[in-house]
Scaffold this motif. Sequence first.
Motif, mmCIF file in Angstrom:
data_model
loop_
_atom_site.group_PDB
_atom_site.id
_atom_site.type_symbol
_atom_site.label_atom_id
_atom_site.label_comp_id
_atom_site.label_asym_id
_atom_site.label_seq_id
_atom_site.Cartn_x
_atom_site.Cartn_y
_atom_site.Cartn_z
ATOM 1 N N LEU A 58 0.995 -1.048 -0.049
ATOM 2 C CA LEU A 58 -0.035 0.029 0.115
ATOM 3 C C LEU A 58 0.928 1.173 -0.090
ATOM 4 O O LEU A 58 1.932 1.199 0.737
ATOM 5 C CB LEU A 58 -0.903 -0.092 1.217
ATOM 6 N N PHE A 59 0.596 2.178 -0.794
ATOM 7 C CA PHE A 59 1.462 3.570 -0.785
ATOM 8 C C PHE A 59 1.379 4.090 0.441
ATOM 9 O O PHE A 59 0.532 4.826 0.972
ATOM 10 C CB PHE A 59 0.682 4.499 -1.978
ATOM 11 N N PRO A 60 2.640 4.059 0.921
ATOM 12 C CA PRO A 60 2.735 4.528 2.611
ATOM 13 C C PRO A 60 2.442 6.074 2.756
ATOM 14 O O PRO A 60 2.141 6.412 3.894
ATOM 15 C CB PRO A 60 4.215 4.336 2.776
ATOM 16 N N HIS A 61 2.297 6.976 1.726
ATOM 17 C CA HIS A 61 2.164 8.287 1.972
ATOM 18 C C HIS A 61 0.699 8.651 1.472
ATOM 19 O O HIS A 61 0.304 9.980 1.805
ATOM 20 C CB HIS A 61 3.094 9.228 0.840
ATOM 21 N N MET A 62 0.055 7.528 1.169
ATOM 22 C CA MET A 62 -1.646 7.875 1.159
ATOM 23 C C MET A 62 -2.251 7.058 2.376
ATOM 24 O O MET A 62 -2.024 6.198 2.636
ATOM 25 C CB MET A 62 -1.890 7.256 -0.172
ATOM 26 N N ASN A 63 -3.600 7.707 2.466
ATOM 27 C CA ASN A 63 -4.395 7.026 3.290
ATOM 28 C C ASN A 63 -5.176 5.791 2.580
ATOM 29 O O ASN A 63 -4.919 5.550 1.323
ATOM 30 C CB ASN A 63 -5.416 7.908 4.181
ATOM 31 N N GLN A 87 -7.214 7.020 -0.203
ATOM 32 C CA GLN A 87 -6.545 7.652 -1.304
ATOM 33 C C GLN A 87 -5.838 6.460 -2.172
ATOM 34 O O GLN A 87 -5.761 6.623 -3.379
ATOM 35 C CB GLN A 87 -5.304 8.446 -0.872
ATOM 36 N N ASP A 143 -4.241 5.164 8.258
ATOM 37 C CA ASP A 143 -3.057 5.337 7.485
ATOM 38 C C ASP A 143 -2.647 3.727 7.445
ATOM 39 O O ASP A 143 -2.802 2.952 8.425
ATOM 40 C CB ASP A 143 -2.174 5.795 9.014
ATOM 41 N N ALA A 169 -0.161 2.220 7.445
ATOM 42 C CA ALA A 169 0.792 1.441 8.332
ATOM 43 C C ALA A 169 0.229 0.997 9.792
ATOM 44 O O ALA A 169 0.825 0.346 10.415
ATOM 45 C CB ALA A 169 1.938 2.556 8.670
ATOM 46 N N THR A 170 -1.100 1.466 10.144
ATOM 47 C CA THR A 170 -1.710 0.998 11.283
ATOM 48 C C THR A 170 -2.571 0.005 11.030
ATOM 49 O O THR A 170 -3.147 -0.420 12.228
ATOM 50 C CB THR A 170 -2.439 1.943 11.905
#
Lengths: 226, 556
Positions: free
Chosen positions: A99-104, A107, A143, A145-146
């Motif tokens: 998953l793109f880490p800079h997007m929620n 997104q 996020d 990452a969570t």
Amino acid sequence: MDKQATGGVKAGASLGFCNVWIALNGHLLLQLDRTVMPGEILTVMGPSGSGKSSLLAFIGGFLDPAFEADGEIWLGEMRIDKCPPADRHCGLLFQDALLFPHMNVGQNLSFALPAEVKGRKARKDAIAGALQNIGLPDIESRDPATLSGGQKARVALARTLLSRPNTMLLDEPFSSLDAELRAAMRDLTFGAIRRASIPAILVTHDAADAEAAGGPVVKIGAPPAI
Amino acid sequence: MRIAPLLALAVIGLPVTAGLAGTVLPAFGFLPALGRETFSLEPFRELFAAPALGDSVRLSLVTGLAAALISLGLAGAFTAAATGTPAFERMRRLLAPLLAVPHAAAAFAFAFLIAPSGLILRLLSPWATGFERPPNVLVIGDPAGLSLIAGLVLKETPFLILLILAALPQMPTTRSRQLAASLGYGRMAGFVFLQWQPLYRQIRLGVLAVIAFSSSVIDVALILGPNLPAPLSVRLAQWMVDPDLSLRFMASAGAVLQLFVTMAAILCWIGLEWLGAVLLAGLRDRGLRFARDAIARAMAVGLPLATALLLILGILALFLWCCAGFWPFPDALPGNWTLRSWRSAWPRLDGPLATTMIAAIASTAIGMILVVLRLATRPSGRPPAALSRGVMWLPLLLPQVGFLFGLQLLAIRTGTDGTYGALILSHLIFVIPYLMIALQDGWAALDPRYERVATALGASPLRTFFAIRLPLMTNALLAAFAIGFAVSVGQYLTTVLIGAGRLPTLTTEAVALAAGDNRRIIAVYALLQTMPPLILFAIAAILPTLLWRNRRAMAA
């Protein structure tokens, strides 16, 4: 570009390989000459280093120039092996969700949703529906990452499906999940492929994956002697 | 798109090549602009007749080798003692901002510490030394160049440690440390025997760059170096800017000599490398364990830390002096505080400040675009070809006088000297290599599958680049921008020659003050020169945490 590419392929087109071969340093890794029907999952099995992932890279258009490869790949009536990779619409799933880490989460899904889906509301609804389908409603603003490993895998699947792929390329997508999650993820992924009625290629070294996929199995050779 | 990756190389390679030619031809008496259209050895004859030329050459050679040897020794010993300990990570946080301090400002800071009336003696006097008046000894500008070497070590040690820190993640440090420990080797010996040589190969070009820089440095030498005679490069620069144009031939011949001096320093270094490898193999083959290395380890961590703290203390001294009123020796603090120095310097500061900022922002922005273009269009997964790597490092491995003299002549011929365009282009020659060094590892480390996933989702190459690649590189781009900016701010000789005196920056003004004795004004200029890069480094460190406060994987 988007329209042309999808327009050329009828829904439920089959994936055909015509004299496809891939070699590395003069060593033939694999040969393929067959058709994968819509909703069918072709499993490619082989030990690590046998080059089975290079087949997916060749179909997707990402093959490292160190490899030699040739042959024709057809999606229905359209030949795709000369198309730019962005026009092939091969949904990719890896062992990691990526998953793109800079997007929620929302997104991430919106990035995949084709531009033809117009209007804020329509796009929002499509994303909410996709999250509903994987049993994770209302996590658009999270996020990535969570999320837990299983949740990430499901969001990655939803993202791929939202892009309306012509075919799915699965590169050991279940091997990082524990046994329980793995069974659930298999059902979810294979069910979605059958419902969408698109052909899929599954690369794995796990015989249970192949069995669950229920389709034909191709075994490829031992790694080149070192 | 074909030429995109070559632009960055062209912006370096063309001016450096032209500059070299423009230096070498006048050295042999050929300079049509001054009406000399025949070749002769006259410039060299004049050069070798210059008084004490041999001393200048020796100074340059010794300074280059000693600064590199001491800096590398400190950086290497620190790495051997501290890898895998929390001290290592802390040191990195301490060092990164020090990289932002321009060389000239660091040299002034150091001078303010070690001068006979400097902060160190003030702190020790009179209770420890008994001095009531500053002792009459020549510390700054000592004839052996010791303070010059020390000043260079202060800046080059952090540079080398940061290069090592960038190279280490690709090495199996943890496993090899455990292996060495299990065989009974001390921590430092284990590192030196097993990992030093592969690590050194990775940072070798950086070490050679330190030699080239230190053997031909001008700004630091004007501040800390000996005067009679000065190191070779300093004398060359003086001849070059002399109103007597005929001196340019001798200066160009001197620049050719400087090329040979730097080359000789590098050849000596290669000999030292060989000697070091033989010694290392000898110790290793005897099976010496050096298991009890607590004292050596403490020193190896303590010494680089002390150099870092020295630099910070020096900057503190600059702060004291810029706001000091009456401050007699041996008082440790000024008797009263005033902003008079700032008020009197300010009217002449705005021009240099603006020029500094314009040149730094423009050259870093253009350099970033060129470097990113090169990285983005280069086939992934392949190391750059030896030739392009060589071009990237060329400006850092050549003595600056070697090609800047010729470049200045070219600028004069084309009427571009003293213009912003030429100044920015000349700064780019040095900014681009540092941007490349700062960016390329992070660029290559990004998992290529992110971009593949994006492409497979139907994103065009441009969309993938702008929506995935660039945002994922934000932190690295910010850090690189700060480094490029600091490099531009610190440019001295480039600005003097290409700016032709019409575009003074904070750096050229500050170095010009070195000859005088007004410490308060020097402190104002040196601090003002340090502030913009330091602020940018702070932004680069803090912004990611703000920007990604809701994106855990990005903030890390």
